[in-house]
Scaffold this motif. Structure first.
Motif, PDB file in Angstrom:
ATOM      1  N   ALA A 391       0.866  -1.189   0.000  1.00  0.00           N
ATOM      2  CA  ALA A 391       0.000   0.000   0.000  1.00  0.00           C
ATOM      3  C   ALA A 391       0.902   1.238   0.000  1.00  0.00           C
ATOM      4  O   ALA A 391       1.441   1.643   1.033  1.00  0.00           O
ATOM      5  N   GLU A 412      -0.348  -1.135  -4.420  1.00  0.00           N
ATOM      6  CA  GLU A 412      -1.728  -0.687  -4.300  1.00  0.00           C
ATOM      7  C   GLU A 412      -1.720   0.829  -4.195  1.00  0.00           C
ATOM      8  O   GLU A 412      -1.044   1.406  -3.335  1.00  0.00           O
ATOM      9  N   THR A 437      -7.194   1.388  -5.945  1.00  0.00           N
ATOM     10  CA  THR A 437      -8.289   1.203  -4.971  1.00  0.00           C
ATOM     11  C   THR A 437      -8.746   2.563  -4.454  1.00  0.00           C
ATOM     12  O   THR A 437      -8.563   2.888  -3.275  1.00  0.00           O
ATOM     13  N   ARG A 479     -15.112  -3.551  -4.080  1.00  0.00           N
ATOM     14  CA  ARG A 479     -14.798  -3.437  -2.648  1.00  0.00           C
ATOM     15  C   ARG A 479     -16.094  -3.549  -1.849  1.00  0.00           C
ATOM     16  O   ARG A 479     -17.018  -2.747  -2.026  1.00  0.00           O
ATOM     17  N   SER A 531      -6.895  -0.159   9.850  1.00  0.00           N
ATOM     18  CA  SER A 531      -5.436  -0.130   9.891  1.00  0.00           C
ATOM     19  C   SER A 531      -4.915  -0.261  11.325  1.00  0.00           C
ATOM     20  O   SER A 531      -5.516   0.269  12.247  1.00  0.00           O
ATOM     21  N   GLY A 563      -5.383  -4.626   3.757  1.00  0.00           N
ATOM     22  CA  GLY A 563      -4.141  -4.480   4.518  1.00  0.00           C
ATOM     23  C   GLY A 563      -4.491  -4.355   5.985  1.00  0.00           C
ATOM     24  O   GLY A 563      -5.381  -5.053   6.461  1.00  0.00           O
ATOM     25  N   PRO A 605      -0.759  -4.879   2.529  1.00  0.00           N
ATOM     26  CA  PRO A 605      -0.318  -4.141   3.716  1.00  0.00           C
ATOM     27  C   PRO A 605       0.547  -2.933   3.373  1.00  0.00           C
ATOM     28  O   PRO A 605       1.267  -2.933   2.372  1.00  0.00           O
ATOM     29  N   GLY A 606       0.474  -1.932   4.225  1.00  0.00           N
ATOM     30  CA  GLY A 606       1.377  -0.785   4.114  1.00  0.00           C
ATOM     31  C   GLY A 606       2.265  -0.748   5.344  1.00  0.00           C
ATOM     32  O   GLY A 606       3.440  -1.083   5.325  1.00  0.00           O
ATOM     33  N   ARG A 607       1.618  -0.388   6.480  1.00  0.00           N
ATOM     34  CA  ARG A 607       2.342  -0.188   7.738  1.00  0.00           C
ATOM     35  C   ARG A 607       3.305  -1.333   8.078  1.00  0.00           C
ATOM     36  O   ARG A 607       4.458  -1.095   8.432  1.00  0.00           O
ATOM     37  N   TYR A 647      -4.032  10.926  16.008  1.00  0.00           N
ATOM     38  CA  TYR A 647      -4.621   9.691  16.556  1.00  0.00           C
ATOM     39  C   TYR A 647      -4.212   9.428  17.996  1.00  0.00           C
ATOM     40  O   TYR A 647      -4.536   8.363  18.526  1.00  0.00           O
TER      41      TYR A 647
HETATM   42  N1  LLP Z   1      -5.694  -1.137   1.659  1.00  0.00           N
HETATM   43  C1  LLP Z   1      -6.616  -0.170   1.773  1.00  0.00           C
HETATM   44  C2  LLP Z   1      -7.795  -0.212   0.963  1.00  0.00           C
HETATM   45  C3  LLP Z   1      -6.408   0.872   2.689  1.00  0.00           C
HETATM   46  O1  LLP Z   1      -7.315   1.817   2.833  1.00  0.00           O
HETATM   47  C4  LLP Z   1      -5.227   0.898   3.458  1.00  0.00           C
HETATM   48  C5  LLP Z   1      -4.965   1.974   4.416  1.00  0.00           C
HETATM   49  C6  LLP Z   1      -4.302  -0.149   3.293  1.00  0.00           C
HETATM   50  C7  LLP Z   1      -4.567  -1.150   2.385  1.00  0.00           C
HETATM   51  C8  LLP Z   1      -3.029  -0.228   4.072  1.00  0.00           C
HETATM   52  O2  LLP Z   1      -3.255  -0.255   5.439  1.00  0.00           O
HETATM   53  P1  LLP Z   1      -2.036  -0.567   6.423  1.00  0.00           P
HETATM   54  O3  LLP Z   1      -1.579  -1.984   6.150  1.00  0.00           O
HETATM   55  O4  LLP Z   1      -0.975   0.406   6.184  1.00  0.00           O
HETATM   56  O5  LLP Z   1      -2.602  -0.439   7.795  1.00  0.00           O
HETATM   57  N2  LLP Z   1      -2.739   7.223   8.500  1.00  0.00           N
HETATM   58  C9  LLP Z   1      -3.130   6.116   9.341  1.00  0.00           C
HETATM   59  C10 LLP Z   1      -3.395   4.857   8.548  1.00  0.00           C
HETATM   60  C11 LLP Z   1      -4.424   5.045   7.459  1.00  0.00           C
HETATM   61  C12 LLP Z   1      -4.615   3.833   6.617  1.00  0.00           C
HETATM   62  C13 LLP Z   1      -5.487   4.104   5.437  1.00  0.00           C
HETATM   63  N3  LLP Z   1      -5.720   2.974   4.617  1.00  0.00           N
HETATM   64  C14 LLP Z   1      -2.068   5.914  10.421  1.00  0.00           C
HETATM   65  O6  LLP Z   1      -1.104   6.668  10.457  1.00  0.00           O
HETATM   66  O7  LLP Z   1      -2.197   5.048  11.280  1.00  0.00           O
END
Ligand code: LLP
Length: 723
Positions: A391, A412, A437, A479, A531, A563, A605-607, A647
């Protein structure tokens, strides 16, 4: 004395050693402990102490009853937590140990907790027999813990702790009939009783009655609550308010100090308070607010009430201090490697390079290539996963993208600009490795994504209904809204009726004619719960939910389970169990194998891939003492790292210049931005900081630089990838 050990007490060698030491201590004091071992524990596990075991089916209640029956001098419960804290330590590491409480205060505090430190039912027998309860930690045997007694040391009235109960539903009834009508309330309360609903708090005026429901099973059943509402509507204008959360300020004699709570009430200026109660027992002041506001409110209230509190007879060390002692460095717990808290973080070994970079380049995000690769490989190794998409929104540094591309990941993207950025950073990337997405993006962005050959996900009927021509002959992902959001903060939970994302069940019904008109095919289903999730079952749940919808789409090739994989952020948090995540996905895959052979499972995943590999470096600009608080001001703040302000996110902070020196300073680490919220960390323990020292803010590789701004015209921290 009666000792009660909790189920997890014997789980590790360290804990078994602690138990054995406890046995020796008891013998030295000529005490004969009567031990209630947890269910399932073998007597041998407890070493010498276990030989004196009385029962194997233990519980706090059993221990309490035994203590009373035996006329014990005290009952000790040894669990994981060091006792009761001024706030739930999970969201607030700066919460302090409460050393002494009376039984009613303890009852008020634990009855409200979702996962109480001990069973509140154990309090009544101990209270009536006057047997004090000592709460101790098997991990921190030297910590004094909390003593709950009939008459704790006299301290005068004060708030001792804040409790938060989430998942509260309120029922409000407006009617003029209430006024002077005999038996009206009795009739209304009988409605609740008929539906098996238990009432917690009540507040009433001449024309309004508002009650909160105890979060029992009937209160969670929408059919029961709807039936109640129908009954109440015959009696007035009834409505539900929720999900809400009840925050209680707990402490005996709270009425005597209401005037001191004036600054606390100011916090409610911009909040809708649904209910406010102060019981005649004079133990608690409770406010009910929207659940989404509760975490922030609890943190702010805690700051106001406890930030100036020092260690003494009533309050002990903070949760963070207690655990820092055990781990050697509070920051390491959440900043470490795969098994947070156990492995030293990568940046300790690269301190000299990092200090040189900070001196040369000013505020700087630094990413560790080895850490990025380790995180990616740990996910690539999961057998149930067929494809991994990164992500991009979490961190779009070109070097990071190149590293993940080399490992075979897809990307993504949520905007046309992210797609273009990835293409520019990775010329030659096959279009099939791009996933688009978006949410509420304008038409042109879909056109661009389709022209680039990216896989496109649709999460609303509008694009198909309004621009069918652009989807003609296309393969699409849909989705879906899995109904339940998860994540570290309400802002990042992306499912459920209140969220803007995904198609609901009702919208799915309206889909077939739109797809037919556009001439588009559905080849993939997607859902993303939120997330920062560390509950491993989340992705299996999502996969099962998507698989249930799969029968409607005969051309389906993939389920993208989103993710959201979390990493430990606060000291003591458990890391996500990847093996359990994989097992959950594998179960769904096996169940689906007969119906749709070859159906792939994707993760985005991103984080998880970038958070731990990134740190933010910032030099100390100024120091200040005000109102008993020390401030350490660094050269960059919320303009570089917004997560703490947005947050309440916790990022470990260490004084990198003095790494290894004892952390004897407690300070708020603040930035130079003209906002009170420009705080990177509150009440942090640091090695004494001086102007020019470099502070390292850990776990900052995800959603750090990408969410930065030039607010106050201060350039945010730069970026650097360490090979
Ligand atoms: N896929 C979709 C459709 C998403 O909306 C997101 C994150 C991800 C994947 C990736 O999520 P991750 O694996 O990184 O949790 N700014 C916030 C997080 C916002 C996430 C938005 N969407 C923070 O700093 O905690």
């Amino acid at each position: 004395m009666v000792l009660k050990l909790r189920a997890a007490a014997l789980a590790t060698r360290e804990r078994r050693r602690n138990v054995a030491a406890l046995a020796r201590e008891c013998r030295a004091e000529r005490l004969r402990p009567l031990l209630v071992l947890p269910e399932g524990a073998r007597a041998a596990d407890g070493g010498e102490l276990a030989r004196e075991a009385l029962a194997t089916a233990g519980s706090d209640l059993l221990a309490a009853r035994l203590a009373v029956a035996l006329g014990a001098v005290r009952c000790e419960v040894w669990g994981e937590a060091a006792g009761l804290f001024t706030a739930g330590p999970e969201p607030l590491p700066s919460a302090r140990l409460v050393r002494a409480l009376d039984f009613e205060e303890a009852q008020e505090l634990t009855a409200a907790a979702a996962e109480p430190v001990f069973d509140p039912r154990a309090l009544a027998p101990l209270a009536s027999a006057g047997v004090p309860l000592h709460l101790r930690s098997i991990d921190l045997p030297a910590a004094s813990g909390t003593v709950v007694a009939k008459t704790p040391p006299p301290e005068g009235p004060r708030v001792k702790a804040i409790s938060v109960r989430r998942g509260v539903t309120l029922v409000a009834l407006d009617t003029a009939r209430m006024w002077r009508e005999v038996g009206f309330l009795a009739d209304v309360f009988a409605c609740f009783a008929r539906h098996g609903l238990s009432i917690d708090a009540v507040s009433s005026s001449g024309t309004n009655l508002t009650v909160s429901l105890d979060p029992t099973a009937p209160a969670r059943d929408p059919a029961v609550v709807a039936a109640l509402l129908a009954d109440l509507l015959e009696r007035g204008d009834a409505r539900l308010i929720g999900p809400a959360a009840a925050l209680s300020l707990v402490g005996r004699g709270i009425r005597a100090i209401l005037h001191e709570l004036a600054p606390v009430l100011e916090l409610f200026e911009e909040l809708e308070v649904h209910l406010l109660t102060q019981s005649a027992s004079d133990l608690a002041l409770t406010v009910v607010v929207d659940e989404a506001e509760s975490e922030r409110l609890a943190r702010d209230l805690h700051g106001l009430l406890f930030q100036h509190v020092a260690e003494g007879p009533l309050f002990g060390p903070t949760w963070e201090e207690l655990h820092a002692g055990r781990r050697g460095c509070a920051a390491l717990g959440a900043a470490g490697g795969e098994s947070a808290g156990e492995e030293p973080p990568w940046w300790g070994a690269r301190r000299a390079e990092l200090l040189a970079l900070a001196a040369e380049r000013g505020p700087l995000y630094v990413y560790d290539a080895a850490g990025l690769e380790t995180a990616a490989r740990s996910l690539l190794a999961l057998p149930a996963l067929d494809r991994l998409f990164y992500a991009v929104k979490a961190n779009h540094h070109p070097g990071v993208l190149a590293l993940f591309a080399r490992l075979g990941l897809g990307f993504e993207c949520v905007s046309a600009a992210e797609l273009e950025h990835v293409r520019a950073a990775l010329p030659g990337l096959e279009p099939a490795r791009l996933l688009f997405t978006p949410s509420f993006a304008p038409r042109g962005e879909y056109e661009r994504a389709l022209a680039l050959g990216a896989r496109v996900t649709v999460d609303n009927l509008h694009p198909l209904a309004a621009w069918p021509e652009i989807f003609a002959g296309r393969d699409l992902f849909l989705r879906l809204d899995p109904g339940r959001g998860r994540g570290h903060h309400p802002h990042v939970r992306t499912a459920g009726a209140q969220s803007k994302f995904g198609l609901s069940g009702g919208e799915l019904e309206r889909l077939p004619p739109l797809l037919a008109r556009a001439g588009a095919r559905v080849v993939g289903l997607h859902a993303h719960a939120g997330s920062g999730i560390r509950a491993a079952e989340s992705w299996g749940d999502i996969a099962r939910f998507l698989a249930a919808a799969a029968a409607r789409f005969p051309r389906l090739a993939a389920l993208d389970v989103g993710g959201g994989l979390g990493v430990p952020e606060r000291p003591g948090q458990r890391p996500l169990d990847l093996a359990a995540l994989d097992a959950g996905l594998a179960r769904v895959k096996r169940a689906q194998a007969a119906r749709s052979p070859g159906l792939e499972l994707w993760l985005e995943p991103g984080r998880y891939l970038v958070a731990r590999a990134g740190v933010l470096l910032a030099r100390v600009a100024q120091l200040k003492e005000k109102g008993g608080v020390t401030y350490v001001g660094v050269e960059t703040g919320m303009n570089s790292l917004l997560r703490p302000a947005l947050y309440g996110a916790h990022h470990p902070i260490v004084n990198l210049s003095r790494l290894g020196e004892p952390a004897t300073m407690t300070a708020h680490v603040v930035g130079p931005i003209c906002e009170t919220g420009d705080v990177l960390g509150r009440s942090r323990r640091l090695a004494p900081a001086a102007e020019g020292d470099v502070l390292l803010i850990a776990n900052a590789g995800a959603y750090g630089r990408v969410m930065s701004s030039r607010y106050n015209l201060r350039e945010p921290a730069g970026e650097w990838l360490l090979a």
